[in-house]
Design an enzyme around this catalytic site. Sequence first.
Site, PDB file in Angstrom:
ATOM      1  N   CYS A 440       0.829  -1.206   0.000  1.00  0.00           N
ATOM      2  CA  CYS A 440       0.000   0.000   0.000  1.00  0.00           C
ATOM      3  C   CYS A 440       0.862   1.253   0.000  1.00  0.00           C
ATOM      4  O   CYS A 440       0.356   2.363  -0.142  1.00  0.00           O
ATOM      5  CB  CYS A 440      -0.943   0.003   1.204  1.00  0.00           C
ATOM      6  SG  CYS A 440      -0.098   0.008   2.803  1.00  0.00           S
ATOM      7  N   GLU A 486      -3.083   0.245  -3.898  1.00  0.00           N
ATOM      8  CA  GLU A 486      -2.316  -0.979  -3.685  1.00  0.00           C
ATOM      9  C   GLU A 486      -1.568  -1.315  -4.975  1.00  0.00           C
ATOM     10  O   GLU A 486      -2.112  -1.173  -6.073  1.00  0.00           O
ATOM     11  CB  GLU A 486      -3.239  -2.146  -3.317  1.00  0.00           C
ATOM     12  CG  GLU A 486      -4.021  -1.948  -2.030  1.00  0.00           C
ATOM     13  CD  GLU A 486      -3.209  -2.258  -0.784  1.00  0.00           C
ATOM     14  OE1 GLU A 486      -2.060  -2.734  -0.921  1.00  0.00           O
ATOM     15  OE2 GLU A 486      -3.726  -2.032   0.323  1.00  0.00           O
TER      16      GLU A 486
END
EC number: 2.1.1.35
Length: 493
Positions: A440, A486
Amino acid sequence: MHNPRLFLSRAGFFSKPGLLPWDTGRPPDLSQSLLGRAYKGSFTSVIAKKHPSRQKYQKKQRHCRDDSWQERLADVVTPLWRLSYEAQLKVKFEAQKKLLQSLESHLKVLHGVSDTVAAHQSEGLRCLLHPIIPSPTTTGYRNKSTFSVYRSPDGNPKTVGYYLGTWKDGNVVCLPCNHLKNIPEKHSQVAQYYEVFLRQSSVEPCLLFHEGGHWRELVVRTNRQGHTMAIVTFHPQGLSEEEVCVQKVTLKDFFTKGPGAICELTSLYFQESTMTRCSHQQSPYQLLFGEPHIFEDLLGLKIRISPDAFFQINTAGAEMLYRIIGELSGVNSESLLLDICCGTGVIGLSVAQRASQVHGIELVEQAVEDARWTAAFNGVTNCEFHAGRAETILPQLLKSQKDEKLTVAVVNPARAGLHYRVVRAIRNCRTIHTLVFVSCKPHGESTRNFIELCCPPNSAKQLLGDPFVLREAVPVDLFPHTPHCELVLLFTR
């Protein structure tokens, strides 16, 4: 030529201030300005320059209209909110492309050749960069929100919301966040009524530990079925156990019999803590009423989620993310899957029917208990979950594997990335031929992990196994209106 030592340094290439690690000049439109100039500042500062009427936040508070406060908060929490979603995706895709270009460039320097990346040509990259996967929902998508308690711009210390300002400048205030695009109405409602509770409570909030006070932050978790869990943190200070019990009853009555009953909470937890953040093991969550867990249906599984267990904050987006991970992993009936930093075990459980065996590793014990429950409830029998630090458990687990099954590893670490010992264990396990890395924050410490996985063997660092090769990358947007997404990376060797 880039200096590889600078890139490998913790204070090096990707730890510069700002959100994106490059500077491309001054393109004409706003989305391009965000891409090119965030390196020296932030998305917020770039947007502010396009709107000169919003002055820089000063140490001394000045009178400001409510809508301006709201815009300031939105610029901090959701910096891309002014852009169309299509433009947001463009910003994020270009960010990931630039990052991967820099990564490939530095890997080439380290090896002296370009054989550490695959032969594909895509978007100026040797690895295959897929188009960004958009989020199925762009508003109110968060299934978990954490609200702070502090002074409002008018000085009321019993205000619930998000911080705006900096502690260094002494200008921090707390603002309600019901206008933010990523916060669900239910979360805002619970926060609003917690504020009502605080303002009628005879007990003061705890703004700073040394100043005294008791009521602290609020966490709200929801699922797609509309169930709501609330967790309230309380600093006991010098109160006796009996006095703390009185406050627990007061809180419970407010949300069951009082004005807060309109929130229709499924469960209410109380955590008595003298620390800024602590786990269930350090300070147990006390269930005041309702169900002890919240449940979610995901990829055909019924998932159990405890108060402090990690679960992707965008449920619909998480389903897409997990499908992509499963496809890239290439798991089959001959594979052993290692699900590292597994949270509630969803990744491993979702591909378990295709794998020979699954081992999940997670630090949070409650999350491991959730994963075990989920496996049992859904009849998954080839999964084992281990509670503890991955850097301790993984080497032991790999040593205990006596057969020569091909091992696929999936890692989904927090923003800080993987511990070096975990990277070393993966790198030195010769049966791991496929690694799926989910990040992330790929421009942070995870970049160091990528380098350590792909650099030439280094006996001094005990990186003895063959280097991995970056093959494919898939950006998946789980955080609309923010600069984050992500990045799923496929490494093989």
